[in-house]
Design a protein around this motif. Structure first.
Motif, PDB file in Angstrom:
ATOM      1  N   SER A 117      46.735 121.903  -4.996  1.00  0.00           N
ATOM      2  CA  SER A 117      47.415 120.643  -5.303  1.00  0.00           C
ATOM      3  C   SER A 117      46.439 119.472  -5.183  1.00  0.00           C
ATOM      4  CB  SER A 117      48.619 120.439  -4.370  1.00  0.00           C
ATOM      5  OG  SER A 117      48.199 120.143  -3.050  1.00  0.00           O
ATOM      6  N   TYR A 118      45.529 119.557  -4.212  1.00  0.00           N
ATOM      7  CA  TYR A 118      44.492 118.518  -4.056  1.00  0.00           C
ATOM      8  C   TYR A 118      43.569 118.505  -5.274  1.00  0.00           C
ATOM      9  CZ  TYR A 118      40.280 116.231  -2.265  1.00  0.00           C
ATOM     10  OH  TYR A 118      39.183 115.410  -2.090  1.00  0.00           O
ATOM     11  N   ASP A 119      43.218 119.681  -5.774  1.00  0.00           N
ATOM     12  CA  ASP A 119      42.374 119.784  -6.964  1.00  0.00           C
ATOM     13  C   ASP A 119      43.074 119.172  -8.174  1.00  0.00           C
ATOM     14  OD1 ASP A 119      40.150 121.050  -8.646  1.00  0.00           O
ATOM     15  OD2 ASP A 119      41.919 122.043  -9.471  1.00  0.00           O
ATOM     16  N   ARG A 120      44.360 119.439  -8.339  1.00  0.00           N
ATOM     17  CA  ARG A 120      45.103 118.859  -9.461  1.00  0.00           C
ATOM     18  C   ARG A 120      45.212 117.339  -9.321  1.00  0.00           C
ATOM     19  NH1 ARG A 120      44.063 120.585 -13.330  1.00  0.00           N
ATOM     20  NH2 ARG A 120      42.301 121.142 -12.038  1.00  0.00           N
ATOM     21  N   ALA A 123      41.931 115.899 -10.503  1.00  0.00           N
ATOM     22  CA  ALA A 123      41.769 116.043 -11.949  1.00  0.00           C
ATOM     23  C   ALA A 123      42.638 115.058 -12.726  1.00  0.00           C
ATOM     24  CB  ALA A 123      42.109 117.474 -12.359  1.00  0.00           C
ATOM     25  N   ILE A 124      43.817 114.752 -12.217  1.00  0.00           N
ATOM     26  CA  ILE A 124      44.752 113.883 -12.945  1.00  0.00           C
ATOM     27  C   ILE A 124      44.605 112.421 -12.547  1.00  0.00           C
ATOM     28  CG2 ILE A 124      47.215 113.373 -13.301  1.00  0.00           C
ATOM     29  CD1 ILE A 124      47.706 116.414 -12.921  1.00  0.00           C
ATOM     30  N   CYS A 125      44.428 112.172 -11.252  1.00  0.00           N
ATOM     31  CA  CYS A 125      44.389 110.793 -10.762  1.00  0.00           C
ATOM     32  C   CYS A 125      42.972 110.193 -10.753  1.00  0.00           C
ATOM     33  CB  CYS A 125      44.981 110.724  -9.353  1.00  0.00           C
ATOM     34  SG  CYS A 125      46.698 111.269  -9.264  1.00  0.00           S
ATOM     35  N   VAL A 208      51.978 120.978   3.787  1.00  0.00           N
ATOM     36  CA  VAL A 208      53.109 120.236   3.223  1.00  0.00           C
ATOM     37  C   VAL A 208      52.754 118.757   3.066  1.00  0.00           C
ATOM     38  CG1 VAL A 208      55.421 119.366   3.758  1.00  0.00           C
ATOM     39  CG2 VAL A 208      54.937 121.800   3.945  1.00  0.00           C
ATOM     40  N   THR A 209      52.091 118.189   4.071  1.00  0.00           N
ATOM     41  CA  THR A 209      51.681 116.783   3.996  1.00  0.00           C
ATOM     42  C   THR A 209      50.751 116.554   2.818  1.00  0.00           C
ATOM     43  OG1 THR A 209      51.871 116.561   6.409  1.00  0.00           O
ATOM     44  CG2 THR A 209      50.576 114.894   5.238  1.00  0.00           C
ATOM     45  N   LEU A 210      49.766 117.440   2.661  1.00  0.00           N
ATOM     46  CA  LEU A 210      48.813 117.310   1.556  1.00  0.00           C
ATOM     47  C   LEU A 210      49.501 117.475   0.207  1.00  0.00           C
ATOM     48  CD1 LEU A 210      45.917 116.995   0.574  1.00  0.00           C
ATOM     49  CD2 LEU A 210      45.603 119.467   0.889  1.00  0.00           C
ATOM     50  N   ILE A 211      50.398 118.449   0.108  1.00  0.00           N
ATOM     51  CA  ILE A 211      51.095 118.696  -1.164  1.00  0.00           C
ATOM     52  C   ILE A 211      51.979 117.506  -1.538  1.00  0.00           C
ATOM     53  CG2 ILE A 211      52.874 120.115  -2.264  1.00  0.00           C
ATOM     54  CD1 ILE A 211      51.702 122.506  -0.633  1.00  0.00           C
ATOM     55  N   PHE A 212      52.733 116.978  -0.563  1.00  0.00           N
ATOM     56  CA  PHE A 212      53.594 115.836  -0.849  1.00  0.00           C
ATOM     57  C   PHE A 212      52.768 114.618  -1.265  1.00  0.00           C
ATOM     58  CE2 PHE A 212      57.279 117.875   1.223  1.00  0.00           C
ATOM     59  CZ  PHE A 212      58.271 117.444   0.366  1.00  0.00           C
ATOM     60  N   TYR A 213      51.675 114.374  -0.554  1.00  0.00           N
ATOM     61  CA  TYR A 213      50.837 113.220  -0.865  1.00  0.00           C
ATOM     62  C   TYR A 213      50.275 113.327  -2.281  1.00  0.00           C
ATOM     63  CZ  TYR A 213      46.813 110.090  -0.877  1.00  0.00           C
ATOM     64  OH  TYR A 213      45.903 109.124  -1.223  1.00  0.00           O
ATOM     65  N   THR A 214      49.718 114.487  -2.619  1.00  0.00           N
ATOM     66  CA  THR A 214      49.086 114.649  -3.931  1.00  0.00           C
ATOM     67  C   THR A 214      50.105 114.537  -5.064  1.00  0.00           C
ATOM     68  OG1 THR A 214      49.280 117.068  -3.710  1.00  0.00           O
ATOM     69  CG2 THR A 214      47.195 116.064  -3.064  1.00  0.00           C
ATOM     70  N   TYR A 215      51.292 115.097  -4.877  1.00  0.00           N
ATOM     71  CA  TYR A 215      52.272 115.044  -5.962  1.00  0.00           C
ATOM     72  C   TYR A 215      52.928 113.666  -6.094  1.00  0.00           C
ATOM     73  CZ  TYR A 215      51.947 119.756  -7.712  1.00  0.00           C
ATOM     74  OH  TYR A 215      51.485 120.888  -8.326  1.00  0.00           O
ATOM     75  N   ILE A 216      52.994 112.939  -5.004  1.00  0.00           N
ATOM     76  CA  ILE A 216      53.469 111.548  -5.117  1.00  0.00           C
ATOM     77  C   ILE A 216      52.479 110.731  -5.945  1.00  0.00           C
ATOM     78  CG2 ILE A 216      53.789 109.404  -3.813  1.00  0.00           C
ATOM     79  CD1 ILE A 216      55.026 111.107  -1.580  1.00  0.00           C
ATOM     80  N   ILE A 218      50.369 111.968  -8.170  1.00  0.00           N
ATOM     81  CA  ILE A 218      50.425 112.478  -9.543  1.00  0.00           C
ATOM     82  C   ILE A 218      51.622 111.881 -10.278  1.00  0.00           C
ATOM     83  CG2 ILE A 218      50.861 114.547 -10.926  1.00  0.00           C
ATOM     84  CD1 ILE A 218      49.182 116.117  -8.877  1.00  0.00           C
ATOM     85  N   LEU A 219      52.776 111.794  -9.613  1.00  0.00           N
ATOM     86  CA  LEU A 219      53.965 111.209 -10.237  1.00  0.00           C
ATOM     87  C   LEU A 219      53.746 109.740 -10.564  1.00  0.00           C
ATOM     88  CD1 LEU A 219      56.855 112.818  -8.155  1.00  0.00           C
ATOM     89  CD2 LEU A 219      56.350 113.215 -10.570  1.00  0.00           C
ATOM     90  N   GLN A 220      53.066 109.017  -9.667  1.00  0.00           N
ATOM     91  CA  GLN A 220      52.786 107.609  -9.928  1.00  0.00           C
ATOM     92  C   GLN A 220      51.936 107.440 -11.179  1.00  0.00           C
ATOM     93  OE1 GLN A 220      50.988 106.272  -6.259  1.00  0.00           O
ATOM     94  NE2 GLN A 220      52.957 105.859  -5.276  1.00  0.00           N
ATOM     95  N   VAL A 221      50.918 108.309 -11.335  1.00  0.00           N
ATOM     96  CA  VAL A 221      50.062 108.251 -12.515  1.00  0.00           C
ATOM     97  C   VAL A 221      50.852 108.616 -13.770  1.00  0.00           C
ATOM     98  CG1 VAL A 221      48.081 109.335 -13.661  1.00  0.00           C
ATOM     99  CG2 VAL A 221      47.923 108.678 -11.257  1.00  0.00           C
ATOM    100  N   CYS A 222      51.730 109.600 -13.654  1.00  0.00           N
ATOM    101  CA  CYS A 222      52.533 110.025 -14.810  1.00  0.00           C
ATOM    102  C   CYS A 222      53.447 108.909 -15.300  1.00  0.00           C
ATOM    103  CB  CYS A 222      53.359 111.253 -14.452  1.00  0.00           C
ATOM    104  SG  CYS A 222      52.385 112.760 -14.271  1.00  0.00           S
ATOM    105  N   PHE A 223      54.097 108.219 -14.365  1.00  0.00           N
ATOM    106  CA  PHE A 223      55.031 107.167 -14.755  1.00  0.00           C
ATOM    107  C   PHE A 223      54.317 105.948 -15.348  1.00  0.00           C
ATOM    108  CE2 PHE A 223      58.047 109.093 -11.509  1.00  0.00           C
ATOM    109  CZ  PHE A 223      58.882 109.600 -12.483  1.00  0.00           C
ATOM    110  N   SER A 224      53.086 105.713 -14.895  1.00  0.00           N
ATOM    111  CA  SER A 224      52.359 104.533 -15.370  1.00  0.00           C
ATOM    112  C   SER A 224      51.352 104.859 -16.464  1.00  0.00           C
ATOM    113  CB  SER A 224      51.621 103.859 -14.201  1.00  0.00           C
ATOM    114  OG  SER A 224      50.672 104.755 -13.623  1.00  0.00           O
TER     115      SER A 224
END
Length: 306
Positions: A117-120, A123-125, A208-216, A218-224
């Motif tokens: 999840s950190y790698d993704r 790559a995205i952010c 879990v902390t790392l996964i939640f942080y990375t996907y939050i 990623i979602l911010q980048v997706c929405f913007s």
């Protein structure tokens, strides 16, 4: 009363007499094991033999597939022997070895999914800085820490359980489980329980902390971001999220059986729920990533149909 010097073996009480159907169950489990071995070995070979796949994402996938082989080997040969056996017993050393294999497998799986999840996220952010942040040295360090940390944190509770004085040697499962052995102790096991809860918290909270942080992020980048950015995020994160959900659900089945009385649940269903996270995850990952990752899919097609 039994004590630790008298307990040289454990009896697995969850097995029941299946008569001639045991050969059918043996063939089903053997087929599943062979499928897991073939699928994961194929993907490891494809990644290792093709330099175009020597990228961080695929190297983390390779570590994941190696762990699937490791966890499956810790369970399936043992399970196959027990299915054919009329007396479902296992020696104490082999039992604790299996516990270590299965616990470390689960820990590596969760940590590996976290670093993926950190790698993704990078790559995205942070696409412009991805190659400078995700270097070969960093990849090696992340994979090594994942495996070593899992081994160390799983080794300690087992060393605490080995010398326990036990009042029984009957484990109500189809494989060895450290929590089930601790419950058989003749005296207070507060220290082991505290360490077990602490280890579980460390194993769960950090990933879990790392996964939640990375996907939050990623979602911010997706929405913007642009439509292309959202499509890239969906295509690269979907297999990871599916794998994470499958593993979490399977592990949840196991935790529920530890904490609640499942005596009213049919025996066959209890066995399936306890084995789900150990049998379905290794096959699910190989099929999911093998079909979803276009680079892997194309190379496999060229290997077999060129």
């Amino acid at each position: 009363m039994l004590n630790s010097t008298q307990v040289s073996y454990f009896t697995l009480a969850a097995y029941f007499d299946t008569g001639v159907f045991k050969y059918l169950y043996f063939m089903i489990v053997m087929s599943l094991y062979m499928l897991i071995i073939c699928a994961n070995v194929l993907l490891i070979v494809v990644i290792c033999m093709n330099r175009s796949l020597h990228e961080p994402m695929y190297l983390f996938l390779c570590s994941l597939f190696v762990n699937e082989l490791y966890g499956s080997t810790g369970l399936f040969p043992f399970l196959l022997v027990q299915i054919l056996s009329d007396i479902h017993t296992v020696s104490a050393p082999l039992c604790f070895l299996q516990i270590f294999c299965l616990y470390s497998y689960a820990s590596v799986e969760f940590f590996n999914l976290a670093i993926m999840s950190y790698d993704r996220y990078l790559a995205i952010c942070c696409p412009l800085h991805y190659n400078t942040r995700m270097t070969s040295h960093k990849i090696t360090l992340l994979i090594a820490v994942t495996w070593l940390y899992a081994y160390v944190i799983c080794f300690v509770p087992i060393t605490l359980s080995v010398p326990l004085q036990l009042c029984s040697n009957i484990i109500n499962k189809v494989y060895c489980d450290n929590y089930s052995i601790v419950k058989l102790a003749c005296y207070n096991t507060t220290v082991i329980n505290i360490y077990g809860l602490t280890a579980t918290a460390l194993i769960v909270s950090c990933p879990v902390t790392l996964i939640f942080y990375t996907y939050i992020k990623i979602l911010q980048v997706c929405f913007s971001g642009s439509k292309q950015t959202r499509q890239k995020a969906v295509s690269t994160c979907t297999p990871h999220l599916a794998s994470l959900l499958n593993f979490t659900v399977g592990a949840g089945f196991e935790l529920v059986q530890h904490r609640f009385d499942m005596s009213r649940v049919p025996n066959m269903l209890r066995i399936f729920l306890s084995l789900y996270w150990l049998t379905c995850q290794p096959l699910f990952n190989s099929v999911m990533y093998g079909l979803k990752m276009s680079n892997i899919r194309i190379i496999c097609k060229n290997m077999f149909f060129a």
